[in-house]
Write an enzyme that holds these catalytic residues in place. Structure first.
Site, PDB file in Angstrom:
ATOM      1  N   SER A   1       0.748  -1.156   0.127  1.00  0.00           N
ATOM      2  CA  SER A   1      -0.152  -0.143  -0.042  1.00  0.00           C
ATOM      3  C   SER A   1       0.768   1.119   0.069  1.00  0.00           C
ATOM      4  O   SER A   1       0.413   2.327  -0.402  1.00  0.00           O
ATOM      5  CB  SER A   1      -0.870   0.022   1.180  1.00  0.00           C
ATOM      6  OG  SER A   1      -0.101   0.030   2.491  1.00  0.00           O
TER       7      SER A   1
ATOM      8  N   CYS B   1     -16.406   2.780  12.368  1.00  0.00           N
ATOM      9  CA  CYS B   1     -15.340   2.452  11.401  1.00  0.00           C
ATOM     10  C   CYS B   1     -14.439   1.509  12.248  1.00  0.00           C
ATOM     11  O   CYS B   1     -14.689   1.055  13.351  1.00  0.00           O
ATOM     12  CB  CYS B   1     -14.717   3.907  11.039  1.00  0.00           C
ATOM     13  SG  CYS B   1     -13.854   4.881  12.314  1.00  0.00           S
TER      14      CYS B   1
ATOM     15  N   LYS C   1      12.939  -0.034   4.133  1.00  0.00           N
ATOM     16  CA  LYS C   1      12.498   1.254   3.290  1.00  0.00           C
ATOM     17  C   LYS C   1      14.103   1.878   3.021  1.00  0.00           C
ATOM     18  O   LYS C   1      14.274   2.532   2.065  1.00  0.00           O
ATOM     19  CB  LYS C   1      11.895   2.489   3.977  1.00  0.00           C
ATOM     20  CG  LYS C   1      10.364   1.597   3.945  1.00  0.00           C
ATOM     21  CD  LYS C   1       9.322   2.913   4.468  1.00  0.00           C
ATOM     22  CE  LYS C   1       7.892   2.319   4.200  1.00  0.00           C
ATOM     23  NZ  LYS C   1       7.138   3.387   4.932  1.00  0.00           N
TER      24      LYS C   1
ATOM     25  N   GLN D   1       1.668   3.602  -3.902  1.00  0.00           N
ATOM     26  CA  GLN D   1       0.757   4.471  -4.319  1.00  0.00           C
ATOM     27  C   GLN D   1       1.384   6.181  -4.286  1.00  0.00           C
ATOM     28  O   GLN D   1       1.079   6.734  -4.795  1.00  0.00           O
ATOM     29  CB  GLN D   1      -0.645   4.612  -3.684  1.00  0.00           C
ATOM     30  CG  GLN D   1      -1.506   5.670  -3.767  1.00  0.00           C
ATOM     31  CD  GLN D   1      -1.565   6.633  -2.575  1.00  0.00           C
ATOM     32  OE1 GLN D   1      -0.745   6.133  -1.515  1.00  0.00           O
ATOM     33  NE2 GLN D   1      -2.537   7.564  -2.475  1.00  0.00           N
ATOM     34  N   ARG D   2       2.362   6.223  -3.279  1.00  0.00           N
ATOM     35  CA  ARG D   2       2.968   7.541  -3.022  1.00  0.00           C
ATOM     36  C   ARG D   2       4.196   7.464  -2.707  1.00  0.00           C
ATOM     37  O   ARG D   2       4.968   8.555  -2.884  1.00  0.00           O
ATOM     38  CB  ARG D   2       2.094   8.179  -1.976  1.00  0.00           C
ATOM     39  CG  ARG D   2       2.282   7.473  -0.460  1.00  0.00           C
ATOM     40  CD  ARG D   2       1.282   7.847   0.662  1.00  0.00           C
ATOM     41  NE  ARG D   2       1.428   7.068   1.787  1.00  0.00           N
ATOM     42  CZ  ARG D   2       1.051   5.947   1.929  1.00  0.00           C
ATOM     43  NH1 ARG D   2       0.494   5.030   0.792  1.00  0.00           N
ATOM     44  NH2 ARG D   2       1.344   5.155   2.964  1.00  0.00           N
TER      45      ARG D   2
ATOM     46  N   CYS E   1      -2.998   8.268   7.254  1.00  0.00           N
ATOM     47  CA  CYS E   1      -3.207   8.182   6.146  1.00  0.00           C
ATOM     48  C   CYS E   1      -4.176   7.127   6.018  1.00  0.00           C
ATOM     49  O   CYS E   1      -4.858   6.916   5.115  1.00  0.00           O
ATOM     50  CB  CYS E   1      -1.925   7.878   5.399  1.00  0.00           C
ATOM     51  SG  CYS E   1      -0.807   9.417   5.335  1.00  0.00           S
TER      52      CYS E   1
END
Length: 377
Positions: A78, A333, A95, A81-82, A201
């Site tokens: 995920s 949620c 990373k 995407q950015r 996020c």
């Protein structure tokens, strides 16, 4: 007002680096001297995610001599995407390894020092010591406070940015700037205990392209500080509204007494009426016989929903709160942040709405397995 350069230049660039960075040296007011300052610079980048990725790319390409990249996380699917440092093959890997590889491909003379540790208040000063400046690309306010506190103690400038949803903020904090420039620190923008719970996020989403824009601006601020070119954002907060393609500045001054933050934490905009009273919190007993609206995403509800609940993803609800119909409703949620956001929008539209306290994570017994009876959106 331009500030004096942070860094003394190296004596000369290699022939290969001079050719590689030739378009910088053609810039009016930049030239060979500024490029040699970049080659001498040591910049710490905290976080190799949505903001840290474009920062590392831009600063390596710019010819910064050393980048200290601090991140203890591994790449998840995920992220892609950015977080443009990483590739599909990097999923599951540290990373910081991506930062080393990509920087070497762009700028062989830039040294990347990977630090695969979680930065916190106990180790921040040690990890950041020796950097000429620090760029904060982290995603929790607790870490941001630790970074800011360490930079204040060290007296180094902190280039700071945050993105959430379609909105962003960028500024420069500096506890000991050059004479004639007023110091500003994180507490001047967000006084202690003023922020509260900030959605992640994963809770509210983030526009990947906006991360690239903000990361480029953070790198530009760092380059201006290192070289003494241009006017850095010390004492100014740049606020970006990505949906409307608008930018404006807010002046930032040192706080002499407890004040309301000059700029609210970056969260998607809510109509003023929705802020008048907070939505009430209820326990799982309120779900029985109630009209329940689940604002999680499609992949999340696949694991189960409250029996009889109606699934309306948060973005759809915010686009048309009236579609929920007459209240009262209980909004649910995962942890409660998105539900509160939805309930505020519903209450602003005149619909009575409450929130399941703690979200479904706090009450797993309220869920029925996937495939149980539910009301379609």
């Amino acid at each position: 007002m331009p500030l004096r350069p942070l860094v003394e230049p190296v004596s000369a660039l290699s022939d290969a680096e001079r050719i590689r960075t030739a378009r910088h040296t053609r810039l009016a007011g930049f030239g060979d001297s500024a490029q040699r300052r970049l080659a001498a610079a040591r910049i710490a980048v905290v976080g190799a995610g949505g903001l840290g990725s474009p920062v590392v790319l831009a600063l390596a390409a710019a010819g910064v001599g050393e980048l200290i990249v601090i991140d203890d996380d591994v790449v998840e699917q995920s992220n892609l995407q950015r977080q443009v440092l990483h590739r599909v093959r990097d999923v599951g890997r540290p990373k910081v390894d991506s930062a080393v590889r990509v920087a070497a491909d762009l700028a062989p003379e830039t040294v990347v020092r990977p630090v695969g540790e979680r930065l916190d208040s106990a180790n921040a000063a040690a990890l950041l010591a020796g950097a000429h400046l620090v760029i904060d690309g982290t995603d929790t306010f607790e870490t941001r406070e630790a970074v800011a506190s360490a930079c204040e103690a060290l007296g180094v400038p902190l280039v700071w940015g945050t993105v959430q949803g379609f909105d962003a903020q960028i500024t420069v904090f500096w506890s000991r700037p050059p004479e004639g420039t007023a110091p500003v620190v994180l507490a001047d923008l967000y006084p202690p205990h003023s922020v509260g719970e900030v959605p992640t996020c994963a809770d509210v989403g983030v526009l990947g392209a906006l991360c690239l824009q903000v990361g480029a601006l953070l790198a530009t601020e760092a380059i201006k500080l290192v070289t003494g070119v241009g006017e850095p954002l010390v004492g100014r907060v740049l606020v970006i509204d990505g949906l409307r393609s608008r930018q404006h500045e807010v002046a930032l001054r040192a706080a002499t007494a407890p004040v309301v933050p000059a700029v609210a934490p970056v969260v998607p905009a809510v109509a003023p009426a929705a802020r008048q009273t907070a939505p009430p919190l209820v326990g799982p007993e309120a779900l029985a016989g109630a009209a329940v609206v689940d604002v999680r995403e499609h992949d999340e509800v696949a694991t189960g929903m409250v029996p009889g609940s109606r699934h309306i993803p948060l973005a759809d609800l915010l686009a048309d709160p009236a579609a929920v119909g007459a209240g009262p409703v209980v909004v649910v949620c995962k942890v409660g942040v998105r539900a509160r956001r939805a309930a505020e929008a519903l209450r602003a539209a005149g619909i009575e709405a409450s929130v399941l306290a703690g979200g479904l994570d706090a009450w797993p017994g309220a869920l029925a397995p996937s495939g149980s009876a539910r009301v379609p959106a």
